[in-house]
Motif scaffolding. Structure first.
Motif, PDB file in Angstrom:
ATOM      1  N   PRO A 196       9.669 -52.570 -30.964  1.00 53.11           N
ATOM      2  CA  PRO A 196      10.473 -53.337 -31.926  1.00 53.11           C
ATOM      3  C   PRO A 196       9.882 -54.728 -32.132  1.00 53.11           C
ATOM      4  CG  PRO A 196      11.517 -53.343 -29.776  1.00 53.11           C
ATOM      5  CD  PRO A 196      10.352 -52.410 -29.667  1.00 53.11           C
ATOM      6  N   ALA A 197      10.325 -55.392 -33.165  1.00 51.43           N
ATOM      7  CA  ALA A 197       9.845 -56.748 -33.442  1.00 51.43           C
ATOM      8  C   ALA A 197      10.213 -57.681 -32.294  1.00 51.43           C
ATOM      9  CB  ALA A 197      10.446 -57.251 -34.748  1.00 51.43           C
ATOM     10  N   ILE A 198       9.296 -58.580 -31.967  1.00 49.35           N
ATOM     11  CA  ILE A 198       9.540 -59.544 -30.890  1.00 49.35           C
ATOM     12  C   ILE A 198      10.272 -60.753 -31.457  1.00 49.35           C
ATOM     13  CG2 ILE A 198       8.466 -61.065 -29.195  1.00 49.35           C
ATOM     14  CD1 ILE A 198       6.172 -59.071 -29.001  1.00 49.35           C
ATOM     15  N   ASP A 199      11.459 -60.976 -30.967  1.00 50.61           N
ATOM     16  CA  ASP A 199      12.281 -62.089 -31.431  1.00 50.61           C
ATOM     17  C   ASP A 199      11.990 -63.311 -30.559  1.00 50.61           C
ATOM     18  OD1 ASP A 199      14.152 -63.810 -32.376  1.00 50.61           O
ATOM     19  OD2 ASP A 199      15.862 -62.462 -32.153  1.00 50.61           O
ATOM     20  N   VAL A 200      11.052 -64.135 -31.007  1.00 49.76           N
ATOM     21  CA  VAL A 200      10.626 -65.300 -30.228  1.00 49.76           C
ATOM     22  C   VAL A 200      11.786 -66.263 -30.006  1.00 49.76           C
ATOM     23  CG1 VAL A 200       9.050 -67.275 -30.150  1.00 49.76           C
ATOM     24  CG2 VAL A 200       8.269 -65.091 -31.077  1.00 49.76           C
ATOM     25  N   LEU A 201      12.633 -66.433 -31.016  1.00 44.97           N
ATOM     26  CA  LEU A 201      13.759 -67.356 -30.896  1.00 44.97           C
ATOM     27  C   LEU A 201      14.717 -66.913 -29.790  1.00 44.97           C
ATOM     28  CD1 LEU A 201      15.292 -69.819 -31.855  1.00 44.97           C
ATOM     29  CD2 LEU A 201      16.370 -68.401 -33.633  1.00 44.97           C
TER      30      LEU A 201
END
Length: 484
Positions: A196-201
């Motif tokens: 899945p997309a990496i949510d840096v925030l």
């Protein structure tokens, strides 16, 4: 209906994961018995030395929330072998440390490895064993989670007296090497790699939130609450955690799916686990200080005095695990919470500079008799309510809060221990050091006893999550072959 994943050697996989987690959790408290030695060797105070434990737990609290994401990006083998190798590197660095700073860095590196292993262990065990066998399996895992930190002071006391504190890390390193070799040969891949997309925030908010909270609690041992060093990181941490929670509930691909807390028995079980880990880790750092500093026992004798309580835990965990499948969680959690409260009342009422050692042993036995009946049933009952697709999220959420509880418990215990000594010195400025130290430990146990009361109240609301008999017939999925 649950889905079991078929692997060639489920018991071997479980053993490797549990031993790896045990060594890591043993490392949480192993240096507690050596804190006075480390303080003398590096000329530091207790408030600084406790960062060897608090820092370890802080890294776990920061890393574990990310584990649910990591388990969707990396294979089971990659995470297990990587966790063991990183732990090995940290143990070697700590063993060779010429200064406190290097020792602390080694501890933090070792914590990174443990932070990878813990959530993977819980998730894998839920997947490779059918529901009707979870009681026994989770009973053994519960033993690992409580016995690791509880046995740390006992084993390390013998090691310190006979070899020296740095051998705690050399012995751990040997186990890490052996486990890595077994992992390469026996660990199969059971995770679903979806990347899945990496949510840096989310990662930043999680790190700042948990980091600020634990840092503030730890700093309270040296600074007043009015100090910016305490309230500033606490405020930032709380705000970051609120923002983290809001983001997890609103984003389409949360880093940790907080919707697991919509399941009431999961929420209650996680709360009870949180409170009991707080009690275990608080006790694990206070008793070695008390036994060595107030009652003046050697590290080896102090460790052996804690052995009967740990032995009770070893004996009870598999018994509770096997009976859980028949009786459910409620009788164990309720009765166990009563014994935890009794044990802490005994500590609170008897601790002094002249307390007979047998009273401490009896109180410790009562405490861990109760802990052994609370931990596994609470954890298993909580996770049983979740559907399979939420196992990783549930494991991550529960492990995160467990590590926060450990770090908070350690930090609060040292803070209250320090405050208790200061208050005692105001009334008795000429008191001997053992009396001062005993007063500090007793003061901290007022807080721990209060936590036990809250746990007992929470246990009154425990109900069985699932009917095990209805879930015996489970769908079986085959894991992909082992790749070396």
């Amino acid at each position: 209906m649950s889905t079991q994943i078929q692997v060639e050697n489920p018991k071997t996989m479980a053993s490797i994961l549990m031993l790896g987690a045990f060594i890591g959790l043993f490392g949480e408290t192993a240096l507690n018995m050596a804190l006075t030695n480390v303080m003398d060797d590096f000329s530091i105070k207790a408030a600084i030395a406790q960062w060897l434990t608090t820092g370890y737990l802080l890294v776990l609290a920061i890393l574990v929330p990310i584990s649910a994401l990591l388990m969707r990006w990396f294979t089971t083998r990659q995470l297990v072998i990587g966790g063991l190798v990183i732990s090995l590197m940290g143990a070697i660095l700590a063993a060779l440390s010429p200064s406190f700073s290097i020792l602390l860095v080694g501890r933090l590196v070792q914590a990174i490895g443990t932070g990878l292993l813990l959530p993977v262990m819980m998730n894998v065990l839920l997947l490779i064993f059918p529901v009707h066998k979870r009681g026994v399996v989770m009973g053994i895992m519960g033993l690992v989670i409580t016995l690791g930190p509880a046995l740390g002071p006992t084993l390390s006391g013998v090691i310190i007296s006979s070899l020296g504190w740095n051998y705690i890390f050399w012995i751990s390193a040997i186990f890490y090497v052996l486990l890595t070799l077994f992992a390469v040969a026996k660990i199969a891949n059971v995770s679903d790699i979806t990347k899945p997309a990496i949510d840096v925030l989310s990662i930043l908010l999680s790190t700042i939130g948990f980091g600020g909270l634990i840092f503030a609690l730890s700093t309270m041992a040296e600074e007043a609450f009015s100090s910016p060093k305490v309230w500033a990181p606490l405020l930032v941490g709380v705000i970051a955690l609120i923002l983290f929670g809001v983001r997890q509930m609103t984003t389409t691909q949360p880093m940790v799916n907080l919707r697991v807390f919509k399941f009431p028995m999961f929420t209650l079980g996680t709360l009870i686990m949180f409170l009991n880990i707080l009690v275990v880790l608080s006790t694990a750092i206070l008793l070695p200080l008390y036994l060595k500093g107030a009652l003046l026992f050697s590290a080896a004798v102090a460790g052996l005095l804690m052995l009967p309580g740990n032995a009770i835990n070893v004996i009870m965990a598999p018994i509770v695990g096997s009976l859980f499948d028949k009786l459910g969680p409620r009788p164990f959690v309720l009765m166990g919470s009563v014994f935890v409260l009794i044990g802490n009342i005994m500590f609170m009422s008897t601790i002094s500079a002249t307390t007979p050692s047998w009273q401490i042993v009896v109180a410790f036995i009562a405490l861990f008799f109760g802990i052994s009946m609370v931990m596994m049933p609470s954890q298993t009952n909580a996770l049983n309510q979740l559907p399979r697709e939420l196992y990783a999220d549930g494991s991550a959420a529960m492990n995160t809060l467990n590590q926060v509880a450990g770090a908070a418990g350690t930090a609060i215990a040292i803070t209250l221990f320090t405050a208790g000594q200061s208050n005692f010195l105001i009334d008795s400025p000429n008191a001997a050091q053992p009396e001062v130290l005993a007063a500090g430990v007793k003061y901290a146990f007022y807080f721990i006893t209060g936590i036990s009361v809250v746990t007992l109240i929470a246990s009154l609301f425990v109900r069985k999550s699932v009917d095990v008999k209805e879930n015996v017939k489970s769908t079986v999925k085959t894991a992909e072959p082992v790749r070396n």
